[in-house]
Write an enzyme that holds these catalytic residues in place. Sequence first.
Site, PDB file in Angstrom:
ATOM      1  N   ASP A  73      16.298  -7.939 -29.541  1.00  0.00           N
ATOM      2  CA  ASP A  73      15.436  -8.467 -28.472  1.00  0.00           C
ATOM      3  C   ASP A  73      14.041  -8.565 -29.068  1.00  0.00           C
ATOM      4  O   ASP A  73      13.460  -7.545 -29.447  1.00  0.00           O
ATOM      5  CB  ASP A  73      15.497  -7.484 -27.288  1.00  0.00           C
ATOM      6  CG  ASP A  73      14.626  -7.896 -26.114  1.00  0.00           C
ATOM      7  OD1 ASP A  73      14.047  -9.003 -26.146  1.00  0.00           O
ATOM      8  OD2 ASP A  73      14.527  -7.099 -25.162  1.00  0.00           O
ATOM      9  N   HIS A 103      18.664  -3.460 -20.981  1.00  0.00           N
ATOM     10  CA  HIS A 103      17.815  -2.364 -20.485  1.00  0.00           C
ATOM     11  C   HIS A 103      18.726  -1.175 -20.210  1.00  0.00           C
ATOM     12  O   HIS A 103      19.342  -1.074 -19.161  1.00  0.00           O
ATOM     13  CB  HIS A 103      17.037  -2.790 -19.239  1.00  0.00           C
ATOM     14  CG  HIS A 103      15.919  -3.743 -19.557  1.00  0.00           C
ATOM     15  ND1 HIS A 103      14.593  -3.401 -19.472  1.00  0.00           N
ATOM     16  CD2 HIS A 103      15.936  -5.017 -20.017  1.00  0.00           C
ATOM     17  CE1 HIS A 103      13.849  -4.427 -19.853  1.00  0.00           C
ATOM     18  NE2 HIS A 103      14.650  -5.428 -20.183  1.00  0.00           N
ATOM     19  N   GLU A 135       7.531  -3.598 -26.481  1.00  0.00           N
ATOM     20  CA  GLU A 135       7.005  -4.917 -26.147  1.00  0.00           C
ATOM     21  C   GLU A 135       5.728  -4.865 -25.319  1.00  0.00           C
ATOM     22  O   GLU A 135       5.756  -4.985 -24.111  1.00  0.00           O
ATOM     23  CB  GLU A 135       8.067  -5.766 -25.438  1.00  0.00           C
ATOM     24  CG  GLU A 135       8.763  -5.133 -24.263  1.00  0.00           C
ATOM     25  CD  GLU A 135       9.801  -6.097 -23.663  1.00  0.00           C
ATOM     26  OE1 GLU A 135       9.471  -7.266 -23.454  1.00  0.00           O
ATOM     27  OE2 GLU A 135      10.933  -5.646 -23.388  1.00  0.00           O
TER      28      GLU A 135
HETATM   29 MN    MN Z   1      12.468  -9.595 -24.910  1.00  0.00          MN
HETATM   30 MN    MN Z   2      12.804  -6.502 -24.134  1.00  0.00          MN
END
Ligand code: MN
Ligand code: MN
Length: 317
Positions: A97, A165, A191
């Site tokens: 990700d 998640h 992030e």
């Molecule tokens: Mn992402």
């Molecule tokens: Mn993410």
Amino acid sequence: MVEEEVIRNYIAAGEIAYKAKQYALKIVQPGKTLLSIADEIEAYIIEWGGGLAFPVNLSINQVAAHRTPLLDDSEVLHENSVIKVDLGVHVNGYIADTALTIIFDERYEKLGEAVKKALEKGLSKVKPGVKFSDAGRVVEKTIRKAGYKVIKNLTGHSLDRFIIHAGESIPNYRDPFSLGKFRKGRAYAMEPFGTDGKGWVKEVHSSVQIYSLRKMPKEGEGGITDDEFELLKYVQSNFKTLPFCERWLKELVKKYGLEEVRSMLRKLSSMGYIYKYPVLVEAGGGHVVQFEETFIVTEEGPLITTNPVLNETIKKA
Ligand code: MN
Ligand code: MN
């Protein structure tokens, strides 16, 4: 699966994701439609042997996340845009990700540098046993020092097989309620989002472009038509519980038409079978910059799967 094989899969996904980011830097250009940009990036990931872990997010200016082109989307990327490209690749369910922001307006370059630097500093804190909040503290400090705010209600997260998640959140500030610590062998995404706005995002419920399967109905469960059940089966067999979008339902759209598919998605979500991800917009209308990397925690620090160059930078620091 043995642990080394898991790590190999995470690295393989990360390598494709890194290549896809380089590709995005080349092909994301003002004047193009978001639809063509998303299709090109997703086709590239598939071409290199990756699975799509979620629809490419192309979130512009004050939109922080969860914007992906609709099937009939006509939005064109304007000059002077600040566009976040957030992409997800999986190999056998192990996810990379990662996100970058492409800045076509020089007024936001300083914000871009600050968020990039904040992510590097946050990553350099990662070791087994270090509190998530300690990484968050340096992230916020770096962004604040440059004169901007972090978005406090967006966080990094743990990752698991086919789960983006996976339960743990990594705050982008020193959150006293965050007690979690980095654990050896686990995968996470960090992030930070920085902004010149208020520092939090609101959900725009009228604008939903990304969905995921929440649960399957039991055999003979009432209120669901055969067509709706077919849609759920299609989602389950193609995307499992990973996020998906309209663009990925072309076969169903061909059969039922776009409006009917949209109406089925709405109904199934109101019945609790489909989860909706509303578009997230900066509350003060500020511009938003995001950078994101996925990593595995090792004794020596983070093994960043989505950025080999940064991996070397962090090691030397
Ligand atoms: Mn992402
Ligand atoms: Mn993410």
